[in-house]
Design a protein around this motif. Sequence first.
Motif, PDB file in Angstrom:
ATOM      1  N   ARG A 300       5.324   1.850  12.713  1.00 33.34           N
ATOM      2  CA  ARG A 300       6.605   1.794  12.105  1.00 33.34           C
ATOM      3  C   ARG A 300       7.714   1.453  12.405  1.00 33.34           C
ATOM      4  O   ARG A 300       9.019   0.631  12.360  1.00 33.34           O
ATOM      5  CB  ARG A 300       6.879   3.365  10.784  1.00 33.34           C
ATOM      6  CG  ARG A 300       5.818   3.299  10.259  1.00 33.34           C
ATOM      7  CD  ARG A 300       6.249   4.711   9.360  1.00 33.34           C
ATOM      8  NE  ARG A 300       4.688   5.030   8.903  1.00 33.34           N
ATOM      9  CZ  ARG A 300       4.242   4.749   7.712  1.00 33.34           C
ATOM     10  NH1 ARG A 300       5.663   3.977   6.891  1.00 33.34           N
ATOM     11  NH2 ARG A 300       3.644   5.173   6.712  1.00 33.34           N
ATOM     12  N   TRP A 304       6.223  -1.629  10.659  1.00 27.37           N
ATOM     13  CA  TRP A 304       5.193  -1.499   9.771  1.00 27.37           C
ATOM     14  C   TRP A 304       5.717  -0.364   8.788  1.00 27.37           C
ATOM     15  O   TRP A 304       6.369   0.247   8.794  1.00 27.37           O
ATOM     16  CB  TRP A 304       4.093  -0.803  10.268  1.00 27.37           C
ATOM     17  CG  TRP A 304       3.376  -0.813   9.747  1.00 27.37           C
ATOM     18  CD1 TRP A 304       2.523  -1.724   7.954  1.00 27.37           C
ATOM     19  CD2 TRP A 304       2.295   0.248   8.818  1.00 27.37           C
ATOM     20  NE1 TRP A 304       1.359  -1.647   7.617  1.00 27.37           N
ATOM     21  CE2 TRP A 304       1.059   0.265   7.834  1.00 27.37           C
ATOM     22  CE3 TRP A 304       2.150   1.758   9.838  1.00 27.37           C
ATOM     23  CZ2 TRP A 304       0.039   1.119   8.028  1.00 27.37           C
ATOM     24  CZ3 TRP A 304       1.395   2.447   8.916  1.00 27.37           C
ATOM     25  CH2 TRP A 304       0.428   2.137   8.289  1.00 27.37           C
ATOM     26  N   ASP A 305       5.502  -1.331   7.293  1.00 25.02           N
ATOM     27  CA  ASP A 305       6.025  -1.131   5.913  1.00 25.02           C
ATOM     28  C   ASP A 305       5.332   0.283   5.615  1.00 25.02           C
ATOM     29  O   ASP A 305       5.365   0.883   4.648  1.00 25.02           O
ATOM     30  CB  ASP A 305       6.411  -2.286   4.932  1.00 25.02           C
ATOM     31  CG  ASP A 305       4.772  -2.559   4.497  1.00 25.02           C
ATOM     32  OD1 ASP A 305       3.913  -2.271   5.188  1.00 25.02           O
ATOM     33  OD2 ASP A 305       5.444  -3.600   3.572  1.00 25.02           O
ATOM     34  N   GLY A 306       4.231   0.596   6.331  1.00 28.44           N
ATOM     35  CA  GLY A 306       2.972   1.869   5.581  1.00 28.44           C
ATOM     36  C   GLY A 306       1.984   1.292   4.597  1.00 28.44           C
ATOM     37  O   GLY A 306       1.037   1.942   4.787  1.00 28.44           O
ATOM     38  N   SER A 307       2.384   0.362   4.490  1.00 31.82           N
ATOM     39  CA  SER A 307       1.156  -1.259   3.643  1.00 31.82           C
ATOM     40  C   SER A 307      -0.223  -0.819   3.746  1.00 31.82           C
ATOM     41  O   SER A 307      -0.464  -1.673   5.053  1.00 31.82           O
ATOM     42  CB  SER A 307       1.984  -2.073   2.355  1.00 31.82           C
ATOM     43  OG  SER A 307       2.115  -3.617   3.823  1.00 31.82           O
ATOM     44  N   LYS A 308      -1.758  -1.210   3.301  1.00 27.17           N
ATOM     45  CA  LYS A 308      -2.281  -1.446   3.646  1.00 27.17           C
ATOM     46  C   LYS A 308      -2.549  -3.278   4.149  1.00 27.17           C
ATOM     47  O   LYS A 308      -2.446  -3.853   5.026  1.00 27.17           O
ATOM     48  CB  LYS A 308      -3.536  -1.498   2.567  1.00 27.17           C
ATOM     49  CG  LYS A 308      -5.149  -1.450   3.055  1.00 27.17           C
ATOM     50  CD  LYS A 308      -5.450  -0.296   3.953  1.00 27.17           C
ATOM     51  CE  LYS A 308      -7.100  -0.766   4.193  1.00 27.17           C
ATOM     52  NZ  LYS A 308      -7.040   0.016   4.847  1.00 27.17           N
ATOM     53  N   ALA A 309      -1.463  -3.855   3.321  1.00 25.88           N
ATOM     54  CA  ALA A 309      -1.627  -5.277   3.581  1.00 25.88           C
ATOM     55  C   ALA A 309      -1.577  -5.711   4.592  1.00 25.88           C
ATOM     56  O   ALA A 309      -1.970  -6.676   5.417  1.00 25.88           O
ATOM     57  CB  ALA A 309      -1.222  -5.741   2.235  1.00 25.88           C
ATOM     58  N   SER A 310      -0.193  -4.774   5.335  1.00 24.60           N
ATOM     59  CA  SER A 310       0.319  -5.408   6.210  1.00 24.60           C
ATOM     60  C   SER A 310       0.356  -4.235   7.487  1.00 24.60           C
ATOM     61  O   SER A 310       0.494  -4.138   8.544  1.00 24.60           O
ATOM     62  CB  SER A 310       2.235  -5.227   6.492  1.00 24.60           C
ATOM     63  OG  SER A 310       2.015  -4.493   6.090  1.00 24.60           O
ATOM     64  N   GLU A 311      -1.518  -4.321   7.469  1.00 20.04           N
ATOM     65  CA  GLU A 311      -1.850  -2.821   8.503  1.00 20.04           C
ATOM     66  C   GLU A 311      -1.918  -3.004   9.539  1.00 20.04           C
ATOM     67  O   GLU A 311      -2.768  -4.203   9.835  1.00 20.04           O
ATOM     68  CB  GLU A 311      -2.970  -1.449   8.082  1.00 20.04           C
ATOM     69  CG  GLU A 311      -3.787  -1.044   8.483  1.00 20.04           C
ATOM     70  CD  GLU A 311      -4.576   0.113   8.075  1.00 20.04           C
ATOM     71  OE1 GLU A 311      -3.870   1.104   7.131  1.00 20.04           O
ATOM     72  OE2 GLU A 311      -5.602  -0.377   8.342  1.00 20.04           O
TER      73      GLU A 311
END
Length: 421
Positions: A300, A304-311
């Motif tokens: 983070r 990273w925004d915490g989303s699965k898409a940008s993991e």
Amino acid sequence: MQFFSKSFVGLLIALFLSVFVKADAYLLMPSNVLDVSTGRILDGYQVHVQDDKIVQIGKNLTVDRAVKRIDLSGLTLMPGLIDAHSHVLLHPYNEVSWNDQVLKESWAERTLRAGNHLGATLDAGFTSLRDLGSEGAGYMDVGIRDAVNKGVIEGPRLIVAGKAIVSTGSYGPKGFDLSHHINLGAEPADGADLIHVVRDQIGKGADIIKVYADYRWGPNGEAKPTFTLDELKTIVQIANDSGRPAVAHAASDEAMRRAILAGVQSIEHGDGGSFETFKLMAEKGVIFCPTIAAGDAISRYRGWDGSKASEPARIGQKRTSMELALKAGVEICNGSDVGVFTHGDNARELELLVTHGLTNLDALKAATYTSAKLMNIDGLGLVKEGYLADIIAVSGNPIDDLSAIRRVEFVMKNGKIYKKP
């Protein structure tokens, strides 16, 4: 005829109570008590504490009139929480980088910061910490532990690792001209020298020996083993001979395998472990300390925004390692690597344990009696007669709603009250 004044009689009563009645005796009266070993909620139960021990548990307990009654109506009583991987001498990396903390902050500053960290941690309901390395601050952790034990400063009970051990050339800070002498984050040693270094760390106050079985020193900065199996066995043997465990930082599968075979008590991180290696851990009774919160925090910090898409890859790798560990039946503790992120936010790890496959109850077990095994202290981690009076009270039922552990209203450590409604 009045022979004694009321004030004199009052003085006699006070003297009697001070001599014959223990001052630190309490009857804790919550709405219910959580038995984390079974998951049972014991409605209407009370807990009688004398000195530093739990002496009675049950309904409608009969105790001496002089015992202090503590009304905890509406709250659930449970064991004090344990974080089995902390660094009280570090603070969040988005405030100051690890390199700059090790190289630029004085030991005095770092120790004073640690005092604040301890207060925030205890207030959050964490009554014990296994602190795994001073990260370049020598044996300041030993002094901090002793200061807490003496009552100089308030904080959780601590067991500490001192300097920790790394192989020559593997650890940081790095990237400086070779003419400079750089203060490293741990103590380097190899081969036969390991015997001296382990004994020296024990002699200077380490409760446990932490070894970095691998580190990011591969050709491309990947984690690679730093010690041979024989070297790790030497470290474990010397530590065990003194009655202390050894624990291993290990992210790569091979380093994990070597450390397990060497006899360590726990594996820290374990990101790259294979199913076969986790099965070996389960067979050998080695506890897994996944430190999910540290990787989450660092990712983070890096956007990273915490989303699965940008993991990020490391987040996916941690999820895989947890799946394999659970499938293999490895015992999992609660260890967050706090210091990477804010002290007092230790509950973050329990929440992530749940999002990575544990039930609420399993996460609570991880943070109480499983982590208590790593503290190497008898009678810790349960609300049970004869156990140490490390007790918290939370608003709500944490088995149904884990967020209850964020609502800590009462904290007792060793029979002393540090927070109450």
